[in-house]
Design an enzyme around this catalytic site. Structure first.
Site: not given
Length: 238
Positions: A5, A25, A88, A90-91, A180-181, A204
């Protein structure tokens, strides 16, 4: 070198890698914040970039969405590319009405509904937590920038479209937000003896129903990215 990968050569990644979910991103971070960015991986479009920030070598690479995806990419970075720290960036969706849009949340720990840890064969339930050195450094950086970040538990779920609950059940246990991570990243870091931290921007709020419009999401991430990059600079001295 290379893996199934990742086509990067040995030494292509810096000691610290920022890891957003979205490949575009990752490209944005590299082109906006890095000096002399170069693309080192583009297998499956999961872009990995290395450059310098304030004279310190740093990388950014996408993780994709969900624990299985970040599980693959973080494992390879830790085990095959000598990466020591993954942050990480992220949102997240807030599970508390106390959190406001654009707040930067630091994940001290990650609850999860995932079965990802099963492959480790542990005779119980492992509690995925951030590396304290990374967390302490990032909080100090945030405070230097005038930010007092919320620090606590988040939920890493395998589900985005909930049929029931929407993750709000976890709010009663003081869980701040949902992604989710993170649990997968923290588990991989623990198994590899490396460091990991999640810093997320609230885009959100599942309690109030507030949400940033898509056109505002990118600009809302600047503060989080700058905190992560300054943390990478500090970690280069450790």
């Amino acid at each position: 070198m290379g893996t199934p990968h990742n086509e990067a050569v040995n030494g292509a990644f810096a000691k610290t890698v920022l890891m957003p979910g979205d490949p575009l991103r990752a490209k944005f971070v590299a082109e906006t914040f890095f000096e002399n960015p170069r693309l080192v991986n583009n297998v499956r479009g999961i872009q990995g970039w290395t450059g310098t920030y304030k004279g310190v070598s740093v990388s950014v690479m996408a993780s994709g969405m969900g624990i299985p995806s970040i599980g693959i990419y973080s494992h390879e970075l830790f085990h095959f590319y000598g990466v020591e720290n993954i942050i990480r960036v992220g949102t997240t969706g807030a599970l508390s009405e106390k959190l406001k849009l654009r707040d930067v949340v630091f994940a001290q720990g990650a609850c999860t509904d995932s079965n990802f840890a099963h492959h480790l064969g542990l005779p119980g339930v492992f509690a995925p937590i951030a590396d304290f050195t990374l967390l302490e450094t990032a909080v100090a950086v945030a405070r230097e920038q005038g930010v007092e970040p919320p620090v606590g538990n988040i939920l890493s779920s395998d589900v985005f479209y909930f049929k029931k609950g929407g993750g709000l059940e976890w709010a009663d246990m003081g869980v701040l937000a949902i992604d989710m991570e993170t649990a997968g990243l923290y588990l991989n870091a623990a198994e590899a003896g490396k460091r990991a931290l999640t810093i997320c921007t609230v885009t959100d709020n599942l309690v109030t129903g507030e949400a940033l419009p898509p056109e505002d999401r990118q600009s809302s991430l600047f503060q989080m990215i700058e905190i992560a990059l300054e943390t990478a600079v500090h970690m280069a001295e450790r």
